[in-house]
Design an enzyme around this catalytic site. Structure first.
Site, PDB file in Angstrom:
ATOM      1  N   HIS A 142       0.929  -1.128   0.031  1.00 51.79           N
ATOM      2  CA  HIS A 142      -0.007   0.073  -0.105  1.00 51.79           C
ATOM      3  C   HIS A 142       0.895   1.213  -0.043  1.00 51.79           C
ATOM      4  O   HIS A 142       1.987   1.355   0.496  1.00 51.79           O
ATOM      5  CB  HIS A 142      -1.071  -0.027   1.073  1.00 51.79           C
ATOM      6  CG  HIS A 142      -1.858  -1.149   1.307  1.00 51.79           C
ATOM      7  ND1 HIS A 142      -3.078  -0.837   1.484  1.00 51.79           N
ATOM      8  CD2 HIS A 142      -1.837  -2.427   1.179  1.00 51.79           C
ATOM      9  CE1 HIS A 142      -3.949  -2.061   1.357  1.00 51.79           C
ATOM     10  NE2 HIS A 142      -3.195  -2.822   1.444  1.00 51.79           N
ATOM     11  N   ASP A 276      -6.658 -12.743  -1.425  1.00 48.77           N
ATOM     12  CA  ASP A 276      -6.096 -11.497  -1.748  1.00 48.77           C
ATOM     13  C   ASP A 276      -5.675 -11.405  -3.274  1.00 48.77           C
ATOM     14  O   ASP A 276      -4.414 -10.930  -3.672  1.00 48.77           O
ATOM     15  CB  ASP A 276      -4.805 -11.312  -0.766  1.00 48.77           C
ATOM     16  CG  ASP A 276      -4.251  -9.772  -0.840  1.00 48.77           C
ATOM     17  OD1 ASP A 276      -5.191  -9.174  -1.203  1.00 48.77           O
ATOM     18  OD2 ASP A 276      -3.209  -9.848  -0.258  1.00 48.77           O
TER      19      ASP A 276
END
Length: 386
Positions: A142, A276
Site C-alpha cells: 500500500h 487477496d
C-alpha cells in the site's frame, strides 16, 4: 415439478458434513431439499453426475482483481463483473471486491459501484475497503502517503455505505481508529477487521471488545507472536470471538505457521481462506500496474508469486480452489474442513450464512462441482449453470 432441477451422482457436502447416495433439489434459485436417491426414482428432470463433490460455492472476503482487471484501477460495475466472472471458474460464487488504500475519490467510486453491483446477484456480495486507515509502518504494497486516521466525515460516510450495502467489510489499523469510532461503526453494521497494524496484543484485545470481528491476512503486515509480546497474531488466535482470513499460497506464510495457527485458534471464531487475488488470476498477462507501480509474476509451487520491483509481496495469484487444495495437501486438513474454510466459515463471519455457504433448504443454490482432486468442473449460480 417443472420449476425444479435435480442433481445426483456426486457426494454432497452441505457446508457441515458429507451426504452419500443423496440428491439435491433446486428451484427458484434456491436449495429446496437434500433427499435419498430412491426418492427421485422415475423423475425426468434429473442431471446425473459421474462422481465428484458438490459443495457450497466458495466465498472470498478479499479480492483485489481478476481477469486482467484491478478494482483500484477502475472501480466500476463493469470491473466487478469481470473480476467475479474470472473467479467463478475457480468455484467462487460470492466475493467482496477489495479496494486497497487509495484517494478519497477512488474510494467513493468504489462504494457507489459496489452498491449497484451487489444488487445484480452476479457474485458481488458487498465491498471490502482495505484502507486508507492503515499504519505506514506496516504498509506492505500500500502507499503510505495515502494512509491517515479515520475522521468524522469518513466515519459518517462508512455508516451510510453500510446501510446501502449487503456487506461492508473495512480493514483498519489500531493506530488509526479509536475505540469509540469502532463502537459506532460496529453498531452501524460495518464488519471491522484489524490489519496492516503494529498494535500490541492489549490494544487489539480492546478493539475486539469494542466491536472488531477479525483480522486481515493473518501473519502478514501485522505485529507477530513473540513469547513476551503476543502482538496481533497472538490476540487473534487467543480471542474466541475473533475470525481471521489467511492466504494459503505458499508465499505469504509458511505452512508450519499456518498449521500451528489452525491448531491454536480458540473458537467460536475460525480461520478461513482468502485469496487477496490481483488482476492476473484468470489472465495470461504477466504483469499489471498498481498505483503507478509494476507488479509482476514470479514462478511458485502452488501458484505464482506477485512482487513489486523491490521484492515486496503485492497480493497474490491465488484462486480459491487452489487454496482449498493447499489446505488439504500442505496444511493436512480434512477435505471437509478446507471446504468449510472456503464457504461456511467466511459466510458465518460476514453474517450471510442463511443465504450462502451452506447447501440447506432455503439457501441460495450457489454450488461448485469438484473432481476427486478438488479441481472445479462446474459452477451453478442461483441454480443456473455458469
Amino acid at each position: 415439478m417443472m420449476d425444479e432441477t435435480v442433481i445426483v451422482g456426486a457426494r454432497i457436502f452441505d457446508g457441515e458434513r458429507f451426504h452419500d447416495a443423496e440428491a439435491i433439489i433446486m428451484g427458484e434459485g434456491r436449495v429446496k431439499a437434500l433427499v435419498p436417491e430412491h426418492e427421485i426414482s422415475g423423475r425426468e428432470d434429473v442431471t446425473r453426475l459421474e462422481g465428484g463433490i458438490l459443495a457450497p460455492g466458495f466465498i472470498d472476503v478479499q479480492v483485489n482483481g481478476g481477469g486482467g482487471r484491478m478494482f483500484n484501477n477502475e472501480p466500476s460495475v463493469e470491473t466487478t463483473a469481470v473480476i467475479a466472472a474470472a473467479h467463478r471458474r475457480y468455484g467462487t460464487t460470492s466475493l467482496l471486491p477489495t479496494l486497497i488504500t487509495d484517494a478519497r475519490a477512488v474510494t467513493d467510486a468504489a462504494i457507489e459501484s459496489a452498491i449497484v453491483a451487489s444488487g445484480t446477484r452476479d457474485g458481488v456480495a458487498g465491498l471490502h475497503l482495505e484502507g486508507p486507515h492503515l499504519a505506514p509502518a506496516r504498509r506492505g504494497a500500500h502507499l503510505a502517503e495515502l494512509m491517515h486516521p479515520l475522521d468524522e466525515e469518513e466515519l459518517e460516510r462508512l455508516c451510510r455505505a453500510a446501510e446501502a450495502l449487503p456487506v461492508l467489510h473495512v480493514t483498519v489499523a489500531a493506530e488509526q481508529v479509536t475505540e469509540k469510532q469502532v463502537e459506532r461503526l460496529a453498531r452501524a453494521g460495518v464488519i471491522l477487521s484489524l490489519g496492516h497494524t503494529d498494535c500490541t496484543c492489549e490494544e487489539a484485545q480492546r478493539l475486539f471488545g469494542a466491536g472488531v470481528r477479525g483480522v486481515t491476512h493473518l501473519f502478514n503486515a501485522m505485529s507477530g507472536l513473540s513469547h513476551r509480546a503476543p502482538g496481533l497474531v497472538g490476540a487473534a488466535l487467543d480471542t474466541g470471538g475473533a475470525w481471521g482470513g489467511m492466504i494459503a499460497d505458499g508465499h505469504h506464510a509458511d505452512p508450519v505457521a499456518l498449521r500451528t495457527a489452525l491448531r491454536a485458534k480458540r473458537g467460536p471464531g475460525r480461520l478461513y481462506h482468502v485469496t487477496d487475488a490481483m488482476a492476473l488470476v484468470g489472465s495470461e498477462d504477466q504483469s499489471f500496474e498498481l498505483n503507478g507501480r509494476t507488479v509482476r509474476r514470479e514462478p511458485g509451487e502452488a501458484c505464482s508469486k506477485l512482487v513489486l520491483d523491490d521484492g515486496t509481496l503485492a497480493g497474490s495469484d491465488l484462486d480459491m480452489a487452489s487454496a482449498v487444495r493447499f489446505g488439504v495437501q500442505k496444511l493436512e486438513l480434512p477435505v471437509e474442513e478446507s471446504l468449510r474454510m472456503a464457504s461456511a466459515y467466511p459466510a458465518t463471519y460476514l453474517g450471510i450464512e442463511r443465504e450462502y455457504g451452506f447447501l440447506r433448504p432455503g439457501a441460495c443454490a450457489d454450488i461448485v462441482l469438484l473432481d476427486n482432486d478438488l479441481n472445479v468442473r462446474q459452477v451453478w449460480l442461483g441454480g443456473m449453470p455458469r
